[in-house]
Design an enzyme around this catalytic site. Structure first.
Site, PDB file in Angstrom:
ATOM      1  N   ILE A 315       0.895  -1.154   0.000  1.00 43.61           N
ATOM      2  CA  ILE A 315       0.000   0.000   0.000  1.00 43.61           C
ATOM      3  C   ILE A 315       0.937   1.208   0.000  1.00 43.61           C
ATOM      4  O   ILE A 315       1.502   1.568   1.032  1.00 43.61           O
ATOM      5  CB  ILE A 315      -0.930   0.014   1.224  1.00 43.61           C
ATOM      6  CG1 ILE A 315      -1.853  -1.203   1.192  1.00 43.61           C
ATOM      7  CG2 ILE A 315      -1.763   1.300   1.246  1.00 43.61           C
ATOM      8  CD1 ILE A 315      -2.849  -1.266   2.336  1.00 43.61           C
ATOM      9  N   PRO A 316       1.149   1.814  -1.166  1.00 38.14           N
ATOM     10  CA  PRO A 316       2.302   2.709  -1.365  1.00 38.14           C
ATOM     11  C   PRO A 316       2.154   4.118  -0.794  1.00 38.14           C
ATOM     12  O   PRO A 316       2.087   5.112  -1.519  1.00 38.14           O
ATOM     13  CB  PRO A 316       2.430   2.745  -2.889  1.00 38.14           C
ATOM     14  CG  PRO A 316       1.031   2.584  -3.368  1.00 38.14           C
ATOM     15  CD  PRO A 316       0.369   1.641  -2.399  1.00 38.14           C
ATOM     16  N   CYS A 317       2.170   4.206   0.523  1.00 40.20           N
ATOM     17  CA  CYS A 317       2.094   5.521   1.157  1.00 40.20           C
ATOM     18  C   CYS A 317       3.341   6.360   0.863  1.00 40.20           C
ATOM     19  O   CYS A 317       3.324   7.584   1.041  1.00 40.20           O
ATOM     20  CB  CYS A 317       1.870   5.386   2.656  1.00 40.20           C
ATOM     21  SG  CYS A 317       3.038   4.317   3.503  1.00 40.20           S
ATOM     22  N   HIS A 318       4.409   5.711   0.376  1.00 43.16           N
ATOM     23  CA  HIS A 318       5.620   6.466   0.030  1.00 43.16           C
ATOM     24  C   HIS A 318       5.413   7.340  -1.207  1.00 43.16           C
ATOM     25  O   HIS A 318       6.235   8.212  -1.491  1.00 43.16           O
ATOM     26  CB  HIS A 318       6.796   5.511  -0.204  1.00 43.16           C
ATOM     27  CG  HIS A 318       6.575   4.520  -1.305  1.00 43.16           C
ATOM     28  ND1 HIS A 318       5.900   3.323  -1.107  1.00 43.16           N
ATOM     29  CD2 HIS A 318       6.923   4.544  -2.622  1.00 43.16           C
ATOM     30  CE1 HIS A 318       5.859   2.666  -2.246  1.00 43.16           C
ATOM     31  NE2 HIS A 318       6.464   3.376  -3.183  1.00 43.16           N
ATOM     32  N   ARG A 319       4.315   7.143  -1.943  1.00 47.22           N
ATOM     33  CA  ARG A 319       4.060   7.926  -3.160  1.00 47.22           C
ATOM     34  C   ARG A 319       3.336   9.241  -2.884  1.00 47.22           C
ATOM     35  O   ARG A 319       2.937   9.935  -3.821  1.00 47.22           O
ATOM     36  CB  ARG A 319       3.255   7.086  -4.157  1.00 47.22           C
ATOM     37  CG  ARG A 319       4.010   5.868  -4.673  1.00 47.22           C
ATOM     38  CD  ARG A 319       3.183   5.004  -5.586  1.00 47.22           C
ATOM     39  NE  ARG A 319       3.876   3.740  -5.878  1.00 47.22           N
ATOM     40  CZ  ARG A 319       3.293   2.668  -6.388  1.00 47.22           C
ATOM     41  NH1 ARG A 319       2.008   2.691  -6.692  1.00 47.22           N
ATOM     42  NH2 ARG A 319       3.999   1.567  -6.615  1.00 47.22           N
TER      43      ARG A 319
END
Length: 356
Positions: A315-319
């Site tokens: 779940i790409p919260c880094h984006r």
């Protein structure tokens, strides 16, 4: 707070280039601005030029660069040499009981083992071993084995003691296994450090960096949200996650297909759903994320939900970045966020090589 061995012990390990301390602490050299593993074969610096750090993040945060010889950011794919035999023995026979005296007889201090397991699994070594025993018992009974026989095979002297331990571990007596689905917890290596992963029979519910300060609270939240215990073990979802992560870090995978389980408030779930719609290699601002979940102006709220995400990378919260393009916060550390974004933008080609 992560504690390190005494300075005299770290100094001895550094001078001996002891590989058993790799991952326990890192050695930074002020005259070169580089940090290394304790086992690094580079020229030995003078003691007055050396600083010690408990984690990669701390060394990077202090302005040191990773050594190109020992590559302290790269995964070795295995636990330290002094830990791996313990993991192998318990994997081969979870019923084995290893006492502190047994550890000392192997030349390993129990406090050192406890520290490593606490850092990488969020539990002590004895809790890990106990969880593996109970998980094996769980699988055997679920497969139709007699509960009384399983109890004695796992070293319990009384059935009542086994039932009490089983109920404590799984929240249900052995005779009511159809109601139990514990979260299997394992350790996954990656080029940006070890991660703690968890899964139920429905899918992955946890993927956190093992050195994240909020790891313990995330584990507790997961227990509360799912109403299930967390026990060391594995399942097909965890094996699939490990394969997909390896492909991702090699630049061969842009989308994850492993099933996910992420209970939360209605608002949190809406944010986590939206995060998965951000295309690989792209970023959006917190303001844009707020607009996408129909909460314009709620940048702080979506930022908080972002920070509560328990399934990093997938779940790409880094984006999600600040409006001006600055990285903003990231629970795993800004250095990891930058590496993940660089990987997805093609700045790191092929097999991930973390050189500075």
């Amino acid at each position: 707070m992560i504690t390190m061995p005494p300075p005299t012990e770290m100094e001895r390990a550094r001078l001996d280039r002891d590989p058993s301390y790799d991952g326990v602490f890192f050695v930074a050299v002020r005259t070169t601005g580089i940090f290394c593993r304790p086992s690094c074969t580079a020229r030995t610096p003078k003691p007055e030029n050396v600083s010690y750090f408990p984690t990669v993040a701390d060394a990077l945060g202090a302005g040191f660069r990773p050594c190109k010889r020992c590559r302290p950011l790269e995964s070795k794919g295995r636990a330290p040499e002094w830990v791996q035999p313990l993991l192998d023995q318990i994997d081969a026979d979870p019923t084995v009981r290893i006492t502190d005296d047994d550890l000392r007889a192997r030349g390993v201090e129990p406090v050192r083992v406890r520290r490593w397991f606490q850092e990488h699994y969020g539990m002590t070594f004895h809790a890990y071993a106990r969880g593996r025993r109970m998980n094996r018992a769980f699988e055997q009974i679920k497969s139709g084995a007699d509960a009384d026989r399983v109890a004695f095979e796992h070293g319990f002297e009384s059935l009542s003691g086994f039932r009490e331990a089983f109920q404590k571990a799984f929240g249900t007596p052995p005779g009511q296994l159809e109601e139990a689905d514990p979260v299997a917890i394992t350790w996954v290596e990656s080029p940006v450090g070890p991660l703690v992963a968890g899964a139920t029979e429905a899918g992955i519910c946890l993927l956190e960096f093992s050195d994240r300060r909020r790891l313990e609270s995330q584990l507790e939240t997961l227990r509360r949200r799912l109403g299930r215990p967390l026990v060391p073990g594995g399942n097909p979802h965890l094996a699939r996650l490990e394969r997909e992560l390896a492909e991702y870090f090699r630049g061969e995978r842009r989308e994850f297909t492993v099933p996910l389980v992420y209970p939360g408030s209605e608002f949190q779930v809406s944010v986590w759903d939206e995060l998965q719609r951000i295309p690989y290699g792209q970023t959006i601002s917190y303001e844009e994320l707020a607009n996408r979940v129909d909460r314009p102006g709620a940048q702080r709220a979506v930022g908080h939900a972002n920070g509560q995400n328990r399934i990093a990378i997938v779940i790409p919260c880094h984006r999600v970045v600040n409006k001006g393009g600055a990285l903003g916060g990231y629970g795993g550390g800004l250095w990891r966020k930058q590496i993940l974004l660089d990987l997805e933008r093609g700045a790191v080609q092929g097999r991930l090589r973390l050189e500075v």
